[in-house]
Write an enzyme that holds these catalytic residues in place. Structure first.
Site, short mmCIF file in Angstrom:
data_model
loop_
_atom_site.label_atom_id
_atom_site.label_comp_id
_atom_site.label_asym_id
_atom_site.label_seq_id
_atom_site.Cartn_x
_atom_site.Cartn_y
_atom_site.Cartn_z
CG HIS A 38 81.60 -36.48 -14.98
ND1 HIS A 38 82.72 -36.71 -15.73
CD2 HIS A 38 81.21 -37.70 -14.53
CE1 HIS A 38 83.02 -37.99 -15.73
NE2 HIS A 38 82.11 -38.61 -15.02
CG ASP A 91 83.79 -33.40 -16.06
OD1 ASP A 91 84.44 -33.71 -15.04
OD2 ASP A 91 83.25 -34.23 -16.80
CG MET A 150 76.57 -39.44 -22.21
SD MET A 150 77.75 -38.97 -20.91
CE MET A 150 79.19 -39.87 -21.46
CD GLU A 159 81.05 -46.24 -17.68
OE1 GLU A 159 80.53 -45.16 -18.00
OE2 GLU A 159 82.28 -46.41 -17.62
CE LYS A 219 86.89 -48.90 -12.72
NZ LYS A 219 87.43 -47.54 -12.49
CD GLU A 265 85.64 -47.31 -19.35
OE1 GLU A 265 84.91 -46.34 -19.06
OE2 GLU A 265 86.74 -47.52 -18.80
CG HIS A 267 84.73 -50.03 -16.72
ND1 HIS A 267 83.78 -49.08 -16.49
CD2 HIS A 267 85.93 -49.40 -16.59
CE1 HIS A 267 84.36 -47.92 -16.23
NE2 HIS A 267 85.66 -48.08 -16.28
CG ASP A 317 82.31 -44.82 -21.60
OD1 ASP A 317 82.32 -44.69 -20.35
OD2 ASP A 317 81.73 -44.02 -22.36
CG ASP A 365 89.27 -47.91 -15.43
OD1 ASP A 365 88.35 -47.11 -15.13
OD2 ASP A 365 89.50 -48.30 -16.59
CG ASP A 381 89.89 -45.11 -18.04
OD1 ASP A 381 89.69 -44.36 -17.06
OD2 ASP A 381 89.22 -46.12 -18.29
CG ASP A 413 85.53 -42.85 -19.94
OD1 ASP A 413 84.84 -43.45 -19.10
OD2 ASP A 413 86.32 -41.93 -19.64
C1 DIG Z 1 84.28 -43.99 -15.81
O1 DIG Z 1 84.54 -44.95 -16.78
C2 DIG Z 1 82.96 -43.32 -16.07
C3 DIG Z 1 83.04 -41.85 -15.77
O2 DIG Z 1 84.16 -41.35 -16.44
C4 DIG Z 1 81.78 -41.34 -16.39
O3 DIG Z 1 80.82 -41.22 -15.40
C5 DIG Z 1 81.36 -42.39 -17.37
C6 DIG Z 1 80.96 -41.75 -18.67
O4 DIG Z 1 81.63 -42.24 -19.74
N1 DIG Z 1 82.49 -43.32 -17.43
MN MN Z 2 87.38 -46.65 -17.08
MN MN Z 3 83.49 -44.93 -18.66
#
Ligand code: DIG
Ligand code: MN
Ligand code: MN
Length: 394
Positions: free
Chosen positions: A56, A59, A90, A183, A185, A219, A222, A247, A257, A259, A293
């Site tokens: 990001h 970051d 990316m 993406e 969610k 993802e 998600h 992801d 979430d 992760d 991710d």
């Molecule tokens: C969350 O799953 C999102 C953020 O971490 C980011 O914007 C995106 C990129 O993988 N995934």
């Molecule tokens: Mn996530």
């Molecule tokens: Mn993600």
């Protein structure tokens, strides 16, 4: 000891700065790990065998940094990438941390916030271009509501579309061949997030002015949070040629979430997902980056973070090998061939409408009692998947 499951750059494994850099804070407790500077993350990922690193904007570049500070930081980061041989496939924009986005970014009811989000995103895209990123991910973490009294969802969809159409047109005007990956969610941090699943996103993309440059970034966590299949979401995206990024992580259904490290939950789901991505079955695979991710458990120290990163990549390669064995198994191939057989030449009649096909379908001898007889041998097929997955005697 080195073995066939050690990652190599050709695997295209990537991690976001925020993943291995996750300090372990959660809503119930503060950070437990020190900050790892981005240049050290680059060095660590290179040592671990990764191909690239994603980010990001914030970051790497603190929110509100001066242009001179931003340029210094980016130059230092580029040097680290060069020193360690990592790429940046990316880039993405943090449109969810600063309080300015607390009621959304592209879907905020305040057009000044939407304008600020556009400006921040354009700056992040420029940074991504400077770092060589060909993909921009859009995760609308704050694009949602806690109460639908806030706005009509159709306004939100319209504003979301306006912002993406604006960014696509601006990007094309710069002459950049960026691909935007949306993406989904379903919730968290908002009570409900708009465009909650990859399926929602695939439809939304078709309503965009420049839909050809937009795809999805599904993802695992998600899709799994609401109990949906990541395998089906990814397969639909691949079938539509819209899997622009992915992801990878793991998730227990029905929880926040998490992760988690890739492959650490729902191993069978991860197996069938890797089978899709590697193309060991009937269709070609995915040729883009394999992005994790995810982040280490809060119990881990920095050494544990690198255990986590190596585990993500190693698990992927183990599952890829298992998928190759499954699809190379003659018994698997025979069961699938038997199930897809078309001895009466019916399938072509279904492939397109014509008066001749219509009449031929009416003429077919289709006795439902006869058709209902044969079993599909999925019990044996799934047992073979299970045994290949566990590497048992096959
Ligand atoms: C969350 O799953 C999102 C953020 O971490 C980011 O914007 C995106 C990129 O993988 N995934
Ligand atoms: Mn996530
Ligand atoms: Mn993600």
């Amino acid at each position: 000891m080195a073995d066939a499951f050690d990652p190599v750059p050709a695997d295209q494994f990537t991690f976001g700065l925020w993943t291995v850099g996750n300090p372990g804070a959660d809503p119930f407790g503060p950070r437990v790990r020190p900050t790892i500077p981005p240049t050290e993350i680059v060095a660590g990922l290179a040592r671990a065998g990764a191909y690239g690193v994603n980010l990001h904007d914030n970051d790497l570049i603190p929110f509100g940094a001066s242009a001179a500070e931003r340029d210094r930081i980016v130059a230092e980061f580029k040097q680290a990438l060069s020193d360690h041989g990592l790429v940046v496939p990316m880039a993405t924009t943090n449109l969810f941390s600063h309080p300015v986005f607390r009621d959304g970014a592209f879907t905020s009811s305040d057009p000044r916030v939407r304008a600020f989000a556009l400006r921040k995103t354009m700056a992040a895209i420029e940074t991504g271009i400077e770092l060589g990123a060909g993909i921009n991910v859009f995760w609308g973490g704050r694009e949602g509501v806690e109460t639908d009294a806030a706005r009509d969802c159709r306004d939100a969809i319209k504003w979301y579309r306006e912002c993406l159409d604006f960014l696509c047109a601006w990007t094309k005007e710069q002459g950049w061949s960026q691909r935007f990956a949306l993406e989904a969610k379903p919730n968290e941090p908002r009570g409900d997030i708009y465009l909650a699943t990859t399926g929602h996103m695939l439809h939304f993309i078709e309503t965009l002015e420049h839909s050809e440059m937009c795809g999805v970034n599904p993802e695992v966590a998600h899709e799994n949070m609401p109990g949906l299949s990541m395998v089906h979401a990814v397969a639909q995206a691949m079938e539509a040629d819209k899997l622009f990024h992915i992801d990878l992580n793991a998730q227990k259904i029905g929880r926040y979430d998490q992760d988690l490290r890739f492959g650490s939950e729902d191993v069978k789901g991860a197996f069938f997902l890797v089978r899709l991505l590697e193309g060991t079955g009937a269709y070609p695979g995915y040729d883009g980056p394999r992005h994790f991710d995810a982040h280490a458990y809060r119990t881990e120290d920095v050494a544990g973070v690198w255990d986590f990163a190596r585990g993500c990549m190693r698990s992927y390669k183990i599952l890829a090998e298992r998928a190759r064995c499954f699809d190379a198994d003659a018994e698997v191939q025979q069961i699938l061939a038997d199930n897809h057989a078309d001895p009466y030449g019916v399938a072509p009649l279904l492939s397109s409408y014509s008066p001749a096909h219509h009449q031929a379908i009416l003429d077919l001898d289709l006795d439902p009692e006869t058709l209902s007889q044969p079993g599909r041998r999925y019990e044996r097929l799934d047992q073979l998947a299970f045994e290949h997955l566990l590497g048992v005697g096959v």
